[in-house]
Design a protein around this motif. Structure first.
Motif: not given
Length: 106
Positions: A58-62, A93-94, A98-106
């Motif tokens: 429930s905390l995850t979805h909140r 991913a939720l 095993g799913q891991r979302p990515q953010l661009p890093v520069n």
């Protein structure tokens, strides 16, 4: 490209160290203003949701839906991040081990 101040948290996020990313961004969030503050708050909440996904349903979805409110009030792309893609990849991913979302890093 996200701001340099957020890059360390993005690297932690991309490595799957979501709680550490949450903590790094939370520190930055305290000084951010305006849209940047909303963006960082959304990242903090998404990282917390990913961290808690298996043991705290429930905390995850909140946390995810709180982040969505911040994302909905930002332009479609912010800091080099396509927010719709980020939102969709975190939601997937939720739901998927095993799913891991990515953010661009520069």
């Amino acid at each position: 490209m996200i701001a340099a101040e957020l890059a360390a948290g993005a690297r932690l996020f991309n490595a799957g160290d979501w709680w550490e990313a949450h903590e790094a961004w939370e520190t930055y969030w305290m000084t951010a203003e305006g849209q940047e503050r909303a963006f960082v708050q959304a990242l903090v909440l998404l990282a917390a949701a990913l961290h808690k996904r298996w043991a705290h349903g429930s905390l995850t979805h909140r946390n995810f839906f709180k982040a969505a409110v911040y994302l909905d009030n930002l332009p479609g792309e912010y800091g080099g991040v396509d927010l719709a893609t980020l939102r969709a990849s975190v939601w997937e991913a939720l739901q998927t081990p095993g799913q891991r979302p990515q953010l661009p890093v520069n």
